[in-house]
Every structure is written in structure tokens, then in C-alpha cells.
Write an enzyme that holds these catalytic residues in place. Structure first.
Site, short mmCIF file in Angstrom:
data_model
loop_
_atom_site.label_atom_id
_atom_site.label_comp_id
_atom_site.label_asym_id
_atom_site.label_seq_id
_atom_site.Cartn_x
_atom_site.Cartn_y
_atom_site.Cartn_z
N ARG A 41 -44.21 13.77 -0.15
CA ARG A 41 -43.93 14.39 1.15
C ARG A 41 -44.40 15.84 1.22
NH1 ARG A 41 -39.40 11.87 3.80
NH2 ARG A 41 -39.73 9.62 3.69
N ASP A 152 -31.65 17.78 16.35
CA ASP A 152 -32.13 17.31 15.05
C ASP A 152 -32.69 18.49 14.29
OD1 ASP A 152 -32.67 14.28 13.94
OD2 ASP A 152 -34.04 15.74 13.04
#
Length: 285
Positions: A41, A152
Site C-alpha cells: 500500500r 471518513d
């Protein structure tokens, strides 16, 4: 540690630093099994930085809060779908919605929060259920004092939520009357896509928000959805967060959490279970 990658580029100490940073920033616990995930990632961000090792990249984050935000987004899972855990929406529709409609018709605010909204499927499902299957009645309700917050930590997820269009196949899980009332064709090449009706979009405000940080909201909510977010937290972090949610609810307000999550700790004095992973704030509404 990662096959084919020199420990001088990414080693055990680097993973421990990453795990410590993400826990301090978000409460997420990265287990040893996540070493490869952390590498895959973050490697694109390291390459983009022009630095030659994860250690140097991690050092650079101290003076680069924007890249730190990208690190958090890269390590945050954003898997969700429309009408997920249908029993929650069935409870909301049959038990909670009539209460909220009564409040709205009396001219009171109706306040809803999707915490950890990811790419928007949860908040759009929730708002469509609230507005109902009768489009004309829903449009009338939408002119009332409905206030919906969707937050978020991931700026990438929020961009998808704000765009509010999805593959048509993704919306097949919605009850057909809701899809017919509140979804519209979206222009796109290739796979057919549907958008969320502008009348629904107008009701929702999106905000980048770290649940571990300060919350800017100074008024209570009638409904909070925070589902499948806390599964990545340790017990102490979960208990602190659920207590904060409980205190952010109006008396009689509802908290919905994920199917594998439970309420424990100080929040048990504030919340009573009213259904599978559904809790109500004690006190009178």
C-alpha cells in the site's frame, strides 16, 4: 521480510514504525500479518517521494501532514456495499423512521451521522430509506430540516462518496422501489452506471474526520451508523469510541454498529440493546 525486497529498503523496524504511526493516528491495529499489505500500500507513495527507503520516507512525514493523510488513506480499508446488513435498514425503516418523520413534521431538526462512510453506499442507502418509496412524499420530507453528516478519514473514499455514482450492478441490492425512486442514469462509457438523485445528494454533507481526533459537532444526533470500522481497533480504543458515540446521541437516539462489534465498557451505562448490534441511548427522546 518481504520477498525480493532488501531489508535496507523495508525492514522489521519500518513495519513497527508504520504500525505505531497508524495506531496513534487512527486507533487501527496492524498485526504482524499485515507486513506485506503495509509494503504494497505504501510503496507507491515512497516511490513518488523520490526517497530510497521506507525509513527515510517515514522520517519525512514529520514535516508533511498532507502525505501523512495519504498514508492513512492507503492503509484504511474501504470495503462496503449498498444495503449492507439489511436488518439495520429494516429496523431503521420500521422503528426509527416513523419517529423521525414525526419530528420532521413538527418542524424539529432530524440529525443523522454516518461515521466511517467510506465510498458512500451506507449514507445513500440510509437517506433513501428515510425519504421512502413514495418519491413525492420523499421530496416533501426533503424540504424539512434534515441534516445528514457523512465522515471518513480517507480523502479518496470521500471523493467516491461525493461523486455519488456507481455501477448499476452495485445498486441491485437495494429494494427496487427505492432504486426506482432515488436513482438516476449516470453518463459513463462502458459499464452502465446509476447516480444518486440530486434531491438526496443535497441532504448530505461530507467531512474528512479522524474519529480519534476532535469532533467539531456541538449538537446531538438522532441516529449514528458506525459499522465495521471498530473491528480494526483494540478493545480500549473501541470502548472509548463507543462511549463518545453514546454521548453524541440525543436521549432516545440510536447507534448501529457492525455485525461482529459489541458495546462494552462505560458505554453500557448509556446504551440499551434494542436489536442485533442496535442500541438506544437511555433517557426519553
Amino acid at each position: 521480510m518481504v520477498p525480493g525486497v532488501s531489508p535496507a529498503i523495508y525492514g522489521e523496524a519500518d513495519f513497527r514504525r508504520i504500525a505505531g504511526l497508524i495506531h496513534a493516528e487512527t486507533g487501527i491495529v496492524l498485526s504482524e500479518r499485515k507486513k506485506m499489505l503495509a509494503y504494497s500500500r505504501l510503496a507507491p507513495l515512497v516511490r513518488r517521494s523520490g526517497l530510497t527507503s521506507f525509513g527515510a520516507f517515514l522520517d519525512s512525514l514529520r514535516d508533511d501532514p498532507r502525505t501523512m493523510t495519504e498514508v492513512v488513506a492507503a492503509l484504511t480499508t474501504n470495503h462496503t456495499y449498498f444495503h449492507r446488513e439489511p436488518h439495520h435498514f429494516e429496523h431503521f425503516e420500521t422503528v426509527v423512521r416513523p419517529e423521525l418523520l414525526q419530528r420532521a413534521q413538527a418542524g424539529a431538526d432530524v440529525r443523522i451521522w454516518s461515521a466511517g462512510c467510506s465510498t458512500g453506499e451506507e449514507i445513500w442507502t440510509l437517506m433513501m430509506v428515510l425519504l421512502g418509496r413514495d418519491r413525492a412524499a420523499g421530496l416533501k420530507l426533503a424540504r424539512g430540516r434534515l441534516i445528514a453528516l457523512a465522515s471518513d478519514i480517507s480523502i479518496n473514499a470521500l471523493a467516491g462518496a461525493r461523486a455519488a455514482h456507481y455501477p448499476a450492478s452495485a445498486l441491485e441490492a437495494l429494494p427496487e422501489p427505492l432504486r426506482r425512486a432515488w436513482c438516476v442514469p449516470a453518463n459513463a462509457a462502458g459499464e452502465p452506471r446509476l447516480g444518486i438523485d440530486p434531491a438526496v445528494q443535497a441532504l448530505v454533507r461530507f467531512r474528512e474526520l479522524n474519529l480519534m481526533g476532535e469532533w467539531p459537532m456541538n449538537r446531538a444526533f438522532d441516529v449514528i451508523f458506525c459499522r465495521n470500522v471498530m473491528i480494526y481497533f483494540d478493545i480500549a480504543t473501541k470502548e472509548r469510541l463507543v462511549e463518545r458515540f453514546a454521548r453524541q446521541l440525543a436521549p432516545g437516539g440510536y447507534l448501529y454498529i457492525g455485525h461482529s462489534e459489541r458495546v462494552s465498557g462505560a458505554a453500557t451505562a448509556l446504551l440499551e440493546p434494542v436489536g442485533p448490534t442496535i442500541y438506544r441511548r437511555k433517557g426519553h427522546a
